[in-house]
Design a protein around this motif. Sequence first.
Motif, PDB file in Angstrom:
ATOM      1  N   GLU A 117      25.537  23.396   7.752  1.00  0.00           N
ATOM      2  CA  GLU A 117      25.412  24.052   9.063  1.00  0.00           C
ATOM      3  C   GLU A 117      26.717  24.701   9.512  1.00  0.00           C
ATOM      4  O   GLU A 117      26.736  25.519  10.426  1.00  0.00           O
ATOM      5  CB  GLU A 117      24.883  23.041  10.099  1.00  0.00           C
ATOM      6  CG  GLU A 117      23.371  22.834   9.919  1.00  0.00           C
ATOM      7  CD  GLU A 117      22.829  21.564  10.555  1.00  0.00           C
ATOM      8  OE1 GLU A 117      23.546  20.967  11.389  1.00  0.00           O
ATOM      9  OE2 GLU A 117      21.692  21.174  10.215  1.00  0.00           O
ATOM     10  N   GLN A 152      23.389  18.528   4.619  1.00  0.00           N
ATOM     11  CA  GLN A 152      22.753  19.446   5.567  1.00  0.00           C
ATOM     12  C   GLN A 152      23.720  19.759   6.715  1.00  0.00           C
ATOM     13  O   GLN A 152      23.884  20.910   7.114  1.00  0.00           O
ATOM     14  CB  GLN A 152      21.437  18.840   6.078  1.00  0.00           C
ATOM     15  CG  GLN A 152      20.722  19.665   7.136  1.00  0.00           C
ATOM     16  CD  GLN A 152      20.410  21.095   6.706  1.00  0.00           C
ATOM     17  OE1 GLN A 152      20.155  21.366   5.528  1.00  0.00           O
ATOM     18  NE2 GLN A 152      20.468  22.031   7.652  1.00  0.00           N
ATOM     19  N   LYS A 153      24.419  18.729   7.194  1.00  0.00           N
ATOM     20  CA  LYS A 153      25.373  18.928   8.288  1.00  0.00           C
ATOM     21  C   LYS A 153      26.527  19.808   7.804  1.00  0.00           C
ATOM     22  O   LYS A 153      26.987  20.691   8.528  1.00  0.00           O
ATOM     23  CB  LYS A 153      25.879  17.562   8.756  1.00  0.00           C
ATOM     24  CG  LYS A 153      26.514  17.610  10.115  1.00  0.00           C
ATOM     25  CD  LYS A 153      26.720  16.206  10.667  1.00  0.00           C
ATOM     26  CE  LYS A 153      27.874  16.235  11.659  1.00  0.00           C
ATOM     27  NZ  LYS A 153      28.761  15.110  11.536  1.00  0.00           N
ATOM     28  N   THR A 154      26.984  19.581   6.588  1.00  0.00           N
ATOM     29  CA  THR A 154      28.065  20.421   6.043  1.00  0.00           C
ATOM     30  C   THR A 154      27.589  21.863   5.982  1.00  0.00           C
ATOM     31  O   THR A 154      28.304  22.791   6.365  1.00  0.00           O
ATOM     32  CB  THR A 154      28.444  19.951   4.612  1.00  0.00           C
ATOM     33  OG1 THR A 154      28.590  18.546   4.619  1.00  0.00           O
ATOM     34  CG2 THR A 154      29.715  20.606   4.130  1.00  0.00           C
TER      35      THR A 154
END
Length: 653
Positions: free
Chosen positions: A350, A346-348
């Motif tokens: 973003e 999920q962070k990637t």
Amino acid sequence: MAKKEKIENLTCCEATQHMLKIAEKQGIETVFDRAAAMRPCPIGADGSCCKNCGMGPCRVPPSKKEGEPAKVGLCGATHETITARNFARMVAAGTAAHSDHGRGVAGVFLLAAQGKIPGYGIKDEQKLLQLGLDFDLDVENLSIKELAIQVGEKCVAQFGQQEGELVFLKRAPLKRQELWRKYKLAPRGIDREVVELMHRTHMGVDQDYKNITAQAARCALADGWGGAMIATELQDIMFGTPVPVTGNINLGVLKADEVNIIVHGHEPLVSEMVVVVSQDPELLELAKTKGAKGINVAGMCCTANEILMRHGVPIVGNFLQQELAITTGAVDAMVVDVQCIMQAIQKTAENFHTKIITTSPKAMMEGATHIEFDEHDAISTAQNIVRAAVENYTQRDKAKINIPTAKAEMVAGFSHETINYLLGGTFRSSYKPLNDNIINGRIRGIAGVVGCNNARDKDDETHLILIKELLKNDVIVLTTGCVAMACGKAGLLTPEAAKYCGPGLASICETVGIPPVLHMGACVDNTRILMAATAVVKEGGLGDDISELPAAGAAPGWMSEKAIAIGHYFVASGVYTLFGSTFPTLGSKKYTDYLFNGLEEEWGGKWDFEQDPLKMAEKMIAHIDKKREALGIDKARERVLMDMEMRRDLEAV
Ligand code: BF8
């Protein structure tokens, strides 16, 4: 902090190296960075930490000095009890994961058979009939619909069964069944064995490491010959039993001018529907209006193996490539269900326009878009998912797109039924030619090389070194999971890979036209390997039990608890099973010795551990040779010299 390795030392996959350089340039953190920054806890890694009650965690590292009294937990639990409990809990978690997958499939299968959910049907009636026979149903007098309903009900009931034995146990060689009964390893019901194992490993219950290991086997067998086997069989009936199919693999399958949807996870219930609706004319038209030439679905992790095997859908990569696929900037949606989904994606995502879409109520993720998969309305749920991806295509930042060119061709789809047809021919399909070639020594033995990729090792490398060494020594390789994908990326899943084989195995591959490494599917499909091993035993000439076969199993880069459950059901099915990377009991010499040496006498199978892939191959081959000798076929092997007459012989097979 551990020293950061050069990118070339982290992976032997060219596309992964390419994307790691881009991630580094863009400041995107990956699992490889986190592995460098954080060492594994040595006490936990060895199984020497007990956190099963509030008085702990108790750390009982092995005594440093000879003769020093061994530490025990606050309750007095010994090192071997603690290690066995930790090991057993991994088996319970792995079994729960596979079996919950199987339960989901069985539930959908039953609803489909009852005609309650459109979109799913019966593709393999032959296999349905086989299951009907397994469950002693009156197959002659039931319609296909009635049979499917009854098979569905029986399969669902296997999970909650309390007494008796799981039905698929009777598929095993008779000698193995007797052994399971003798040592009280035969599982009664799938859920029951998981629950009992969790109970027995609770504080103050089972204090005997051998007894814990036996219940762990009963639980693991409820996975291999229960939940996972139900998943494989019912998926085959609903979506088709795989036959050889060609496909492409690696990050290069992503397309710059199409909507890219990655299906990631394990359950084909979702990915199958996404594949189907991605060809919906209305959605293709919508994609065109957004400027895309089409909709490209690609798989990741074991769900990728499922849709590759049945539809030839490309695979974008294995476990350690999930963040890197997003870093290409070309993924419009990554659709996930359960297992092996790193929270980091999920962070990637973003950093890009990529939407992470969760679909299971069991596996939600903060920040992701949740479109719950509703099997009662599977088609329209899948349409909503694909539409969300198509709509997102216009949000791409073209300047951020970096798709590596690397991709490879492969052949997959070797169910145990297919091996039967391929080797025996359409008119007399059987395992006889395989057995004959093992007996005459052209094939020295069979190896199952399966499992994950572990960020603590050089990505893909151990698998490939081990497998090439086995091939060189005429050992045919059956593979599943992320190892199968590593093989695909390296070109081992093509008939041309016969060049890596010794003369005996090469001649078989050339004659039959098969790769020397047979891709048999996802991790739940390790049950196909159990069935293939059983078929070889039943064909005759190679002993009466799986433990007598010249065969061995390995998971060189395992990381998932499911791998421990798989390993334990192979051991309890009579297989010598060798794990690489790390082993979760090494803190207790006594317990590890029991797993590596003590079990074989009773169960015929045993565990082992080795990090060096060449030594791994050596150990597996030594085991295979030991079995050949016991069968009295070691001499035959020495006589093998492939002259023209033998080649003609083989061609006549
Ligand atoms: O069941 S566990 S890393 S091998 S994808 Fe890959 Fe994950 Fe291992 Fe397949 Ni699954």
